[in-house]
Design a protein around this motif. Sequence first.
Motif, PDB file in Angstrom:
ATOM      1  N   GLN A  85      10.023 -18.105  -5.925  1.00 31.04           N
ATOM      2  CA  GLN A  85       9.867 -16.973  -5.023  1.00 31.04           C
ATOM      3  C   GLN A  85       8.853 -15.949  -5.535  1.00 31.04           C
ATOM      4  O   GLN A  85       8.377 -15.114  -4.763  1.00 31.04           O
ATOM      5  CB  GLN A  85      11.213 -16.291  -4.818  1.00 31.04           C
ATOM      6  N   SER A  86       8.508 -15.999  -6.809  1.00 31.82           N
ATOM      7  CA  SER A  86       7.585 -15.007  -7.340  1.00 31.82           C
ATOM      8  C   SER A  86       6.179 -15.174  -6.789  1.00 31.82           C
ATOM      9  O   SER A  86       5.352 -14.258  -6.918  1.00 31.82           O
ATOM     10  CB  SER A  86       7.568 -15.039  -8.872  1.00 31.82           C
ATOM     11  N   PHE A  87       5.886 -16.301  -6.130  1.00 32.18           N
ATOM     12  CA  PHE A  87       4.588 -16.434  -5.468  1.00 32.18           C
ATOM     13  C   PHE A  87       4.409 -15.334  -4.432  1.00 32.18           C
ATOM     14  O   PHE A  87       3.287 -14.871  -4.196  1.00 32.18           O
ATOM     15  CB  PHE A  87       4.457 -17.808  -4.791  1.00 32.18           C
ATOM     16  N   ARG A  88       5.493 -14.915  -3.802  1.00 28.48           N
ATOM     17  CA  ARG A  88       5.403 -13.864  -2.795  1.00 28.48           C
ATOM     18  C   ARG A  88       4.846 -12.575  -3.384  1.00 28.48           C
ATOM     19  O   ARG A  88       4.034 -11.887  -2.753  1.00 28.48           O
ATOM     20  CB  ARG A  88       6.782 -13.613  -2.171  1.00 28.48           C
ATOM     21  N   ILE A  89       5.282 -12.231  -4.588  1.00 26.18           N
ATOM     22  CA  ILE A  89       4.810 -11.004  -5.220  1.00 26.18           C
ATOM     23  C   ILE A  89       3.356 -11.165  -5.647  1.00 26.18           C
ATOM     24  O   ILE A  89       2.568 -10.211  -5.556  1.00 26.18           O
ATOM     25  CB  ILE A  89       5.701 -10.631  -6.417  1.00 26.18           C
ATOM     26  N   GLU A 146      -2.231  -9.501  -4.594  1.00 31.41           N
ATOM     27  CA  GLU A 146      -3.601  -9.881  -4.232  1.00 31.41           C
ATOM     28  C   GLU A 146      -3.995  -9.253  -2.901  1.00 31.41           C
ATOM     29  O   GLU A 146      -5.134  -8.819  -2.728  1.00 31.41           O
ATOM     30  CB  GLU A 146      -3.711 -11.401  -4.165  1.00 31.41           C
ATOM     31  N   ALA A 147      -3.080  -9.204  -1.955  1.00 27.38           N
ATOM     32  CA  ALA A 147      -3.380  -8.599  -0.655  1.00 27.38           C
ATOM     33  C   ALA A 147      -3.669  -7.101  -0.787  1.00 27.38           C
ATOM     34  O   ALA A 147      -4.453  -6.534  -0.017  1.00 27.38           O
ATOM     35  CB  ALA A 147      -2.216  -8.828   0.307  1.00 27.38           C
ATOM     36  N   LEU A 148      -3.035  -6.463  -1.755  1.00 22.38           N
ATOM     37  CA  LEU A 148      -3.236  -5.031  -1.989  1.00 22.38           C
ATOM     38  C   LEU A 148      -4.474  -4.745  -2.834  1.00 22.38           C
ATOM     39  O   LEU A 148      -4.929  -3.594  -2.908  1.00 22.38           O
ATOM     40  CB  LEU A 148      -2.015  -4.432  -2.683  1.00 22.38           C
ATOM     41  N   GLY A 149      -5.001  -5.781  -3.480  1.00 21.94           N
ATOM     42  CA  GLY A 149      -6.073  -5.550  -4.433  1.00 21.94           C
ATOM     43  C   GLY A 149      -5.584  -4.738  -5.620  1.00 21.94           C
ATOM     44  O   GLY A 149      -6.320  -3.924  -6.187  1.00 21.94           O
ATOM     45  N   ILE A 181      -2.449 -18.042   7.577  1.00 26.42           N
ATOM     46  CA  ILE A 181      -2.269 -17.379   6.286  1.00 26.42           C
ATOM     47  C   ILE A 181      -3.046 -18.096   5.185  1.00 26.42           C
ATOM     48  O   ILE A 181      -3.563 -17.464   4.266  1.00 26.42           O
ATOM     49  CB  ILE A 181      -0.775 -17.240   5.898  1.00 26.42           C
ATOM     50  N   GLU A 182      -3.154 -19.413   5.288  1.00 30.79           N
ATOM     51  CA  GLU A 182      -3.879 -20.162   4.267  1.00 30.79           C
ATOM     52  C   GLU A 182      -5.375 -19.882   4.306  1.00 30.79           C
ATOM     53  O   GLU A 182      -6.085 -20.130   3.326  1.00 30.79           O
ATOM     54  CB  GLU A 182      -3.612 -21.652   4.429  1.00 30.79           C
ATOM     55  N   ALA A 183      -5.863 -19.343   5.430  1.00 32.10           N
ATOM     56  CA  ALA A 183      -7.279 -18.988   5.553  1.00 32.10           C
ATOM     57  C   ALA A 183      -7.582 -17.604   4.995  1.00 32.10           C
ATOM     58  O   ALA A 183      -8.755 -17.250   4.818  1.00 32.10           O
ATOM     59  CB  ALA A 183      -7.712 -19.054   7.016  1.00 32.10           C
ATOM     60  N   LEU A 184      -6.548 -16.816   4.686  1.00 29.64           N
ATOM     61  CA  LEU A 184      -6.745 -15.463   4.187  1.00 29.64           C
ATOM     62  C   LEU A 184      -7.246 -15.487   2.739  1.00 29.64           C
ATOM     63  O   LEU A 184      -6.757 -16.253   1.914  1.00 29.64           O
ATOM     64  CB  LEU A 184      -5.445 -14.672   4.258  1.00 29.64           C
ATOM     65  N   ASP A 185      -8.192 -14.604   2.433  1.00 26.94           N
ATOM     66  CA  ASP A 185      -8.718 -14.533   1.070  1.00 26.94           C
ATOM     67  C   ASP A 185      -7.622 -14.203   0.062  1.00 26.94           C
ATOM     68  O   ASP A 185      -7.615 -14.721  -1.058  1.00 26.94           O
ATOM     69  CB  ASP A 185      -9.825 -13.486   0.984  1.00 26.94           C
ATOM     70  N   SER A 186      -6.690 -13.323   0.456  1.00 21.77           N
ATOM     71  CA  SER A 186      -5.612 -12.937  -0.460  1.00 21.77           C
ATOM     72  C   SER A 186      -4.706 -14.123  -0.785  1.00 21.77           C
ATOM     73  O   SER A 186      -4.247 -14.276  -1.924  1.00 21.77           O
ATOM     74  CB  SER A 186      -4.789 -11.796   0.136  1.00 21.77           C
ATOM     75  N   PHE A 187      -4.439 -14.962   0.207  1.00 19.35           N
ATOM     76  CA  PHE A 187      -3.612 -16.142  -0.022  1.00 19.35           C
ATOM     77  C   PHE A 187      -4.351 -17.120  -0.932  1.00 19.35           C
ATOM     78  O   PHE A 187      -3.766 -17.694  -1.859  1.00 19.35           O
ATOM     79  CB  PHE A 187      -3.260 -16.815   1.307  1.00 19.35           C
ATOM     80  N   ARG A 220      -3.143 -18.386  -4.576  1.00 17.40           N
ATOM     81  CA  ARG A 220      -3.003 -19.813  -4.862  1.00 17.40           C
ATOM     82  C   ARG A 220      -3.805 -20.195  -6.095  1.00 17.40           C
ATOM     83  O   ARG A 220      -3.358 -20.991  -6.915  1.00 17.40           O
ATOM     84  CB  ARG A 220      -3.463 -20.642  -3.656  1.00 17.40           C
ATOM     85  N   ALA A 221      -5.000 -19.623  -6.237  1.00 17.43           N
ATOM     86  CA  ALA A 221      -5.833 -19.933  -7.401  1.00 17.43           C
ATOM     87  C   ALA A 221      -5.171 -19.455  -8.686  1.00 17.43           C
ATOM     88  O   ALA A 221      -5.196 -20.159  -9.708  1.00 17.43           O
ATOM     89  CB  ALA A 221      -7.207 -19.287  -7.238  1.00 17.43           C
ATOM     90  N   LYS A 222      -4.541 -18.291  -8.656  1.00 17.91           N
ATOM     91  CA  LYS A 222      -3.862 -17.777  -9.845  1.00 17.91           C
ATOM     92  C   LYS A 222      -2.547 -18.500 -10.091  1.00 17.91           C
ATOM     93  O   LYS A 222      -2.101 -18.634 -11.230  1.00 17.91           O
ATOM     94  CB  LYS A 222      -3.642 -16.277  -9.719  1.00 17.91           C
ATOM     95  N   ASP A 223      -1.919 -18.968  -9.017  1.00 18.30           N
ATOM     96  CA  ASP A 223      -0.703 -19.763  -9.149  1.00 18.30           C
ATOM     97  C   ASP A 223      -1.033 -21.092  -9.810  1.00 18.30           C
ATOM     98  O   ASP A 223      -0.256 -21.617 -10.610  1.00 18.30           O
ATOM     99  CB  ASP A 223      -0.103 -19.992  -7.758  1.00 18.30           C
ATOM    100  N   ASP A 224      -2.188 -21.666  -9.457  1.00 21.12           N
ATOM    101  CA  ASP A 224      -2.737 -22.859 -10.095  1.00 21.12           C
ATOM    102  C   ASP A 224      -1.781 -24.045 -10.056  1.00 21.12           C
ATOM    103  O   ASP A 224      -1.520 -24.690 -11.069  1.00 21.12           O
ATOM    104  CB  ASP A 224      -3.129 -22.552 -11.548  1.00 21.12           C
TER     105      ASP A 224
END
Length: 223
Positions: A11-15, A20-23, A201-207, A211-215
């Motif tokens: 669930q921590s992916f949500r945070i 990322e969405a907030l910058g 949502i998968e097209a959003l830069d924040s997502f 995902r890249a940081k989740d790796d």
Amino acid sequence: MLTLHHLEYSQSFRILWLLEALGADYALKSYDRNADDNLAPDEYKALSPLGTAPVVTDGDLVLCESNAIIDYILDSYPDSALRPAAGHKDRARHLFWFHASPGSLMSLQGIAMVLGLLEMRSPWPISSLLKAVFGQVRTIFLNPRSSALIDLMEKDLGKQPFFGGDNLTAADITLVYPMYAALDKGQFEGRTNILAWFARIEALDSFKSARAKDDRERIIFKF
């Protein structure tokens, strides 16, 4: 500085996505699950007050529970569109889906998971009796409730592109975990509006950056 202690496939992916969405300026510390039991490592469980993901630290503060963390973080961004203010046309819709994530969708998924585990691990002939009882629970309670909730998702996403309304909000972010869990179980077959939400949502830069940081190779979450 706020630190997200990020457990893989959790669930921590949500945070992570929220930040990322907030910058936001934050630190990220990632943890792998134990190879033998797939649980969080002892280091992580010792940090979290409940031994669960997600957890953040901010100075001396240690905070868990996804929606509590989301609200805590958004308190530092009072003008963010991720939490529509009182009086905003999408405020009620955002609030409903923000709370429907833990209150309805994840609760139903949790009950279904527990029933399945009891069926699998109970010895015969108890397992046979449990299957009959749990079958009735699914028929009378779980399936109708789940279907009604998915019907409402499909209807609402046909009116506006996000659960939070015209734009991404924290409602979409908190729903991402149980939504992908349901998708992985094939619960959205033929639900074109819901499937379009996943693509959106998968097209959003924040997502993408989350995902890249989740790796991780796949977008899949584990209870």
